[in-house]
Design a protein around this motif. Structure first.
Motif, PDB file in Angstrom:
ATOM      1  N   ILE A  48       0.821  -1.206   0.000  1.00 53.46           N
ATOM      2  CA  ILE A  48       0.000   0.000   0.000  1.00 53.46           C
ATOM      3  C   ILE A  48       0.858   1.261   0.000  1.00 53.46           C
ATOM      4  CG2 ILE A  48      -1.782   1.248   1.291  1.00 53.46           C
ATOM      5  CD1 ILE A  48      -2.773  -1.373   2.356  1.00 53.46           C
ATOM      6  N   ASP A  49       2.054   1.195   0.588  1.00 53.03           N
ATOM      7  CA  ASP A  49       2.918   2.374   0.662  1.00 53.03           C
ATOM      8  C   ASP A  49       3.368   2.851  -0.711  1.00 53.03           C
ATOM      9  OD1 ASP A  49       2.694   2.383   3.396  1.00 53.03           O
ATOM     10  OD2 ASP A  49       4.503   1.175   3.714  1.00 53.03           O
ATOM     11  N   GLN A  50       3.252   2.006  -1.735  1.00 54.17           N
ATOM     12  CA  GLN A  50       3.662   2.386  -3.078  1.00 54.17           C
ATOM     13  C   GLN A  50       2.502   2.918  -3.914  1.00 54.17           C
ATOM     14  OE1 GLN A  50       6.854   2.506  -4.173  1.00 54.17           O
ATOM     15  NE2 GLN A  50       7.307   2.022  -2.023  1.00 54.17           N
ATOM     16  N   GLN A  51       1.364   3.115  -3.280  1.00 53.82           N
ATOM     17  CA  GLN A  51       0.225   3.708  -3.975  1.00 53.82           C
ATOM     18  C   GLN A  51       0.273   5.214  -3.769  1.00 53.82           C
ATOM     19  OE1 GLN A  51      -3.184   1.744  -2.273  1.00 53.82           O
ATOM     20  NE2 GLN A  51      -2.872  -0.136  -3.439  1.00 53.82           N
ATOM     21  N   PHE A  52       0.728   5.930  -4.785  1.00 54.83           N
ATOM     22  CA  PHE A  52       0.965   7.363  -4.658  1.00 54.83           C
ATOM     23  C   PHE A  52      -0.161   8.213  -5.226  1.00 54.83           C
ATOM     24  CE2 PHE A  52       5.286   5.471  -4.970  1.00 54.83           C
ATOM     25  CZ  PHE A  52       5.658   5.693  -3.654  1.00 54.83           C
ATOM     26  N   VAL A  53      -1.102   7.599  -5.914  1.00 50.40           N
ATOM     27  CA  VAL A  53      -2.211   8.346  -6.511  1.00 50.40           C
ATOM     28  C   VAL A  53      -3.521   7.634  -6.191  1.00 50.40           C
ATOM     29  CG1 VAL A  53      -0.843   9.348  -8.380  1.00 50.40           C
ATOM     30  CG2 VAL A  53      -1.928   7.120  -8.709  1.00 50.40           C
ATOM     31  N   ASN A  76     -12.016  14.288  -5.748  1.00 57.19           N
ATOM     32  CA  ASN A  76     -10.845  14.221  -4.861  1.00 57.19           C
ATOM     33  C   ASN A  76      -9.645  13.514  -5.487  1.00 57.19           C
ATOM     34  OD1 ASN A  76     -12.444  15.447  -2.869  1.00 57.19           O
ATOM     35  ND2 ASN A  76     -13.137  13.471  -2.094  1.00 57.19           N
ATOM     36  N   PRO A  77      -9.202  13.935  -6.663  1.00 56.68           N
ATOM     37  CA  PRO A  77      -7.998  13.317  -7.223  1.00 56.68           C
ATOM     38  C   PRO A  77      -6.777  13.672  -6.389  1.00 56.68           C
ATOM     39  CG  PRO A  77      -8.639  15.221  -8.529  1.00 56.68           C
ATOM     40  CD  PRO A  77      -9.727  15.020  -7.521  1.00 56.68           C
ATOM     41  N   ARG A  78      -5.909  12.712  -6.175  1.00 52.58           N
ATOM     42  CA  ARG A  78      -4.688  12.924  -5.411  1.00 52.58           C
ATOM     43  C   ARG A  78      -3.497  12.492  -6.268  1.00 52.58           C
ATOM     44  NH1 ARG A  78      -7.549  15.634  -2.920  1.00 52.58           N
ATOM     45  NH2 ARG A  78      -8.070  15.565  -0.688  1.00 52.58           N
ATOM     46  N   GLY A  79      -2.578  13.429  -6.488  1.00 51.94           N
ATOM     47  CA  GLY A  79      -1.393  13.141  -7.277  1.00 51.94           C
ATOM     48  C   GLY A  79      -1.646  13.107  -8.768  1.00 51.94           C
ATOM     49  N   LEU A  80      -2.785  13.577  -9.222  1.00 50.27           N
ATOM     50  CA  LEU A  80      -3.152  13.544 -10.635  1.00 50.27           C
ATOM     51  C   LEU A  80      -3.351  14.959 -11.135  1.00 50.27           C
ATOM     52  CD1 LEU A  80      -5.845  10.708 -10.391  1.00 50.27           C
ATOM     53  CD2 LEU A  80      -3.421  10.441 -10.960  1.00 50.27           C
ATOM     54  N   ASP A  81      -2.803  15.262 -12.318  1.00 47.61           N
ATOM     55  CA  ASP A  81      -2.986  16.593 -12.877  1.00 47.61           C
ATOM     56  C   ASP A  81      -4.253  16.635 -13.726  1.00 47.61           C
ATOM     57  OD1 ASP A  81      -2.288  15.216 -15.152  1.00 47.61           O
ATOM     58  OD2 ASP A  81      -0.322  16.153 -15.379  1.00 47.61           O
ATOM     59  N   ASP A  82      -4.598  17.826 -14.178  1.00 46.65           N
ATOM     60  CA  ASP A  82      -5.844  18.014 -14.927  1.00 46.65           C
ATOM     61  C   ASP A  82      -5.819  17.276 -16.265  1.00 46.65           C
ATOM     62  OD1 ASP A  82      -6.749  19.594 -12.897  1.00 46.65           O
ATOM     63  OD2 ASP A  82      -6.193  21.491 -13.858  1.00 46.65           O
ATOM     64  N   GLN A 143      -0.738  11.173   4.890  1.00 44.91           N
ATOM     65  CA  GLN A 143      -1.954  10.398   5.134  1.00 44.91           C
ATOM     66  C   GLN A 143      -3.147  10.937   4.346  1.00 44.91           C
ATOM     67  OE1 GLN A 143       0.221  11.452   7.320  1.00 44.91           O
ATOM     68  NE2 GLN A 143       0.566  10.020   8.998  1.00 44.91           N
ATOM     69  N   CYS A 144      -3.082  12.205   3.957  1.00 41.37           N
ATOM     70  CA  CYS A 144      -4.169  12.809   3.189  1.00 41.37           C
ATOM     71  C   CYS A 144      -3.910  12.738   1.686  1.00 41.37           C
ATOM     72  CB  CYS A 144      -4.366  14.262   3.622  1.00 41.37           C
ATOM     73  SG  CYS A 144      -2.854  15.235   3.695  1.00 41.37           S
ATOM     74  N   TYR A 145      -2.929  11.923   1.272  1.00 39.58           N
ATOM     75  CA  TYR A 145      -2.616  11.686  -0.137  1.00 39.58           C
ATOM     76  C   TYR A 145      -2.152  12.956  -0.859  1.00 39.58           C
ATOM     77  CZ  TYR A 145      -3.548   6.780  -1.080  1.00 39.58           C
ATOM     78  OH  TYR A 145      -3.462   5.413  -1.135  1.00 39.58           O
ATOM     79  N   HIS A 146      -1.368  13.766  -0.179  1.00 37.30           N
ATOM     80  CA  HIS A 146      -0.665  14.855  -0.836  1.00 37.30           C
ATOM     81  C   HIS A 146       0.827  14.519  -0.848  1.00 37.30           C
ATOM     82  CE1 HIS A 146      -4.353  17.306   0.262  1.00 37.30           C
ATOM     83  NE2 HIS A 146      -4.245  17.445  -1.044  1.00 37.30           N
ATOM     84  N   CYS A 189      -3.725  20.900   2.782  1.00 41.27           N
ATOM     85  CA  CYS A 189      -5.074  20.842   3.357  1.00 41.27           C
ATOM     86  C   CYS A 189      -5.110  21.076   4.857  1.00 41.27           C
ATOM     87  CB  CYS A 189      -5.717  19.493   3.040  1.00 41.27           C
ATOM     88  SG  CYS A 189      -4.862  18.078   3.788  1.00 41.27           S
ATOM     89  N   ARG A 190      -3.947  21.244   5.496  1.00 40.77           N
ATOM     90  CA  ARG A 190      -3.832  21.491   6.941  1.00 40.77           C
ATOM     91  C   ARG A 190      -4.329  20.331   7.796  1.00 40.77           C
ATOM     92  NH1 ARG A 190      -1.181  24.623   4.727  1.00 40.77           N
ATOM     93  NH2 ARG A 190      -0.985  26.869   5.071  1.00 40.77           N
ATOM     94  N   CYS A 191      -4.438  19.156   7.206  1.00 42.10           N
ATOM     95  CA  CYS A 191      -4.777  17.978   8.008  1.00 42.10           C
ATOM     96  C   CYS A 191      -3.571  17.585   8.863  1.00 42.10           C
ATOM     97  CB  CYS A 191      -5.179  16.817   7.110  1.00 42.10           C
ATOM     98  SG  CYS A 191      -6.770  17.017   6.294  1.00 42.10           S
TER      99      CYS A 191
END
Length: 329
Positions: A48-53, A76-82, A143-146, A189-191
């Motif tokens: 799971i640690d290798q899941q970056f997006v 809520n895309p994380r690590g993905l550009d437009d 942890q918030c996928y940033h 996101c200040r989480c």
């Protein structure tokens, strides 16, 4: 959707719950399935640690589904550009057209997962250094996928803790005791996050920052500087910038009794002018009675220089009464 649920929809939902288990959420209106929601990750096996997006897939079922296409939304895309999101949405529209008349949710999940697996590297920029992610970069997923370069996040957290201590030291002791402890937060996101700063400090800086060419003042930047200078000049001329181009008196002027005498003399004379006032100021300063002397208010020098009407207290402590003690009242 009608009260009678299509058997194809029921079978699809049972299959999704059996395969994805707790990773899928079925929202219902009464007994009728309405929205299917799941977070899609790249295929990395059990690591799971290798899941970056990741991205959240939301499928709103239409009343005639599957004979009509559902409404599909990526949230809520994380690590993905437009650009990548646009590509996935285009593929989703093609899949919906090809699979019209049959359940399509599981097909959509697999389509998105394939794209995420191929792009399992954060795209875009690190918001701390503004450099992108390249092969060879050491980065971290919160942890918030940033995503941030480990080197950049370490510097950010160190600076944040230093600033917290500086602000805490400014508070009185009773507030310092009740102040909350320092907490690491995500710059985006200040989480709340939990990172080992010591290990992050050991990471090398971003590759792009090392190989980046030296800064050069281009013609485009020079043109931008000229435009900003013209804009500043216009704002100053209109009085929109405080402290620049202000020729008026300062907000607070410290004067002495000698300055008051000069003002009264210049303002009281019918032919008084600015030149006369300036001459009087110059003479007063030459005699040591100007605003630059060091006589403190209330000192003998200041009292000797004052020639105005007396407005003090008499011996009885009654203001404005100048009669001798025991005199007529």
């Amino acid at each position: 959707m009608s009260a009678a649920v299509d058997e194809r929809v029921t079978d699809e939902i049972e299959a999704l719950e059996a395969i994805l288990m707790n990773d899928v959420v079925i929202k219902r209106v009464g007994e009728v399935p309405d929205i299917i929601e799941t977070v899609v990750h790249p295929s990395t096996g059990d690591d799971i640690d290798q899941q970056f997006v990741c991205v959240t897939l939301e499928v709103k079922l239409t009343p005639e589904y599957p004979d009509t296409s559902p409404v599909v939304t990526l949230r809520n895309p994380r690590g993905l550009d437009d650009e990548l999101i646009s590509t996935i949405n285009s593929q989703i529209r093609g899949k919906l057209s090809d699979c019209l008349g049959q359940p399509v949710v599981f097909e959509l999940i697999e389509l998105i997962r394939e794209n995420l697996t191929e792009s399992n590297l954060p795209s875009g920029q690190c918001v701390i250094c503004l450099y992108g992610f390249s092969d060879g970069d050491v980065f971290i997923k919160t942890q918030c996928y940033h995503h941030f370069h480990s080197h950049c996040l370490a510097n950010h957290l160190i600076a944040g803790k230093k600033y917290y201590k500086e602000e805490l030291d400014k508070l009185p002791l009773w507030q310092q005791v009740s102040a909350p402890a320092y907490q690491q937060t995500c710059p985006v996101c200040r989480c709340t996050v939990s990172c080992d700063v010591e290990s992050l400090k050991k990471a090398p800086p971003p590759m792009d920052s090392v190989s980046a060419p030296p800064f050069c003042l281009t013609a485009e930047l020079k043109d931008l500087q000229k435009k900003m200078a013209a804009l500043l000049a216009e704002q100053v001329a209109k009085g929109g910038v405080v402290g620049i181009g202000d020729t008026g008196p300062p907000p607070l002027t410290i004067t002495t009794p000698a300055d008051n005498e000069i003002d009264e003399a210049s303002n009281g004379s019918p032919g008084g002018s600015q030149d006369m006032k300036a001459e009087a100021v110059g003479e007063a300063r030459q005699n040591g009675n100007g605003s630059n002397n060091n006589s403190a208010p209330g000192s003998p020098q200041a009292r000797a220089a004052y020639r105005g009407p007396y407005r003090g207290f008499n011996r009885r402590g009654k203001p404005g009464r100048r009669g001798a003690r025991g005199g007529a009242r």
